[in-house]
Scaffold this active site. Structure first.
Site, PDB file in Angstrom:
ATOM      1  N   ASP A  39      -2.206  -1.377  -4.041  1.00 57.54           N
ATOM      2  CA  ASP A  39      -2.568  -0.005  -4.363  1.00 57.54           C
ATOM      3  C   ASP A  39      -1.280   0.806  -4.412  1.00 57.54           C
ATOM      4  O   ASP A  39      -0.709   1.141  -3.376  1.00 57.54           O
ATOM      5  CB  ASP A  39      -3.530   0.532  -3.299  1.00 57.54           C
ATOM      6  N   TYR A  50       0.870  -1.175   0.000  1.00 57.47           N
ATOM      7  CA  TYR A  50       0.000   0.000   0.000  1.00 57.47           C
ATOM      8  C   TYR A  50       0.905   1.222   0.000  1.00 57.47           C
ATOM      9  O   TYR A  50       1.357   1.690   1.034  1.00 57.47           O
ATOM     10  CB  TYR A  50      -0.922  -0.024   1.215  1.00 57.47           C
TER      11      TYR A  50
END
Length: 270
Positions: free
Chosen positions: A153, A112
């Site tokens: 992400d 992330y």
């Protein structure tokens, strides 16, 4: 003998694992990914809903953080074997943004990457520093004889073709040249961007924010990426986005994104 079903590896920014647990379980039941990487858990370790996930048939490891960040790796029918917790390179960094494990014959890094907004400023500086650490570590994995995927992400829109309209996002950290240059440097190491490999120049999105009916208008961004190292890339057979999850009530602003892989490496024809 019938061909073996491809292995499905997915990434999903859940945007709050406790509040989105029904959607997560519905997705696992319907799509049955073999490996699923989650980001933005927004839950400390002790509050992670491990038991419902295990009841759904998945082994799971997680790296939580109260209110923010957090990553997890799920493996259908087995327990992921953790190989790294936290990105190397800065022992002072306590944010929960990287988790790595072996599962179903793959080494999977779930990440992330920092958002970086507002920029310029310390949050953007942290984003770039974290990205530099990722680049250094990824350089050690890209030529590994083991099949490796770095998924999650990335908080980077790689090109203007990966966003519905770049004009209103020009000042956002996701589109800054420094962010894009680092993503391009990852690909230059030899990583394959699986969605772009599968869809060519076709526009495909993985994120639609909650404002101005962006979901209803398909005004999206592609910021969830699955990168495959040189050993794994030849096994890519398909990729896609499970858009139906974004249409559920009270959804995450991301949709699960996935690749299908042959379970054994393809032989090179003479």
């Amino acid at each position: 003998m019938p061909a073996r079903k491809p292995l499905k590896l997915a990434t999903f920014n859940i945007n709050g694992v406790r509040s989105r647990l029904p959607a997560l379980l519905a997705w696992l039941d319907r799509e049955a990914p073999d490996i699923a990487c989650l980001q933005e858990l927004k839950a400390p370790d002790e509050a992670f809903p491990a038991n419902p996930i295990r009841d759904a048939g998945y082994g799971v490891i997680w790296h939580g953080q109260r209110s923010w960040n957090g990553v997890a790796i799920l493996a259908r029918g087995q327990d992921p074997l953790e190989s790294r917790r936290g990105l190397p390179g800065d022992p002072r960094d306590t944010q929960s943004r990287y988790l790595e494990a072996a599962a179903h014959g793959l080494v999977v890094g779930c990440l992330y990457l920092p958002n970086g907004n507002p920029q310029p400023g310390p949050k953007f500086d942290y984003k770039l520093a974290w990205f530099d650490r990722l680049l250094e570590y990824a350089g050690q994995l890209v030529d590994s004889e083991h099949p490796v995927a770095l998924v999650g992400d990335y908080n980077v829109v790689p090109t203007d073709e990966d966003i519905y309209n770049p004009r209103s996002w020009r000042k956002d950290a996701l589109l800054q040249p420094e962010s894009r240059d680092r993503y391009a440097a990852l690909l230059a190491q030899g990583w394959t961007d699986a969605l772009r490999q599968r869809f060519g120049q076709e526009r495909i999105y993985t994120f639609w924010d909650y404002f101005r009916q962006h979901w209803e208008r398909n005004a999206g961004l592609r910021i969830d990426h699955l990168l495959l190292n040189r050993t794994l890339a030849p096994r890519l057979t398909d990729a896609g986005v499970d858009r139906w999850v974004r249409a559920l009530p009270s959804p995450s602003d991301h949709a699960p994104t996935w690749v299908a892989l042959t379970r054994t490496r393809r032989k090179t024809l003479p």
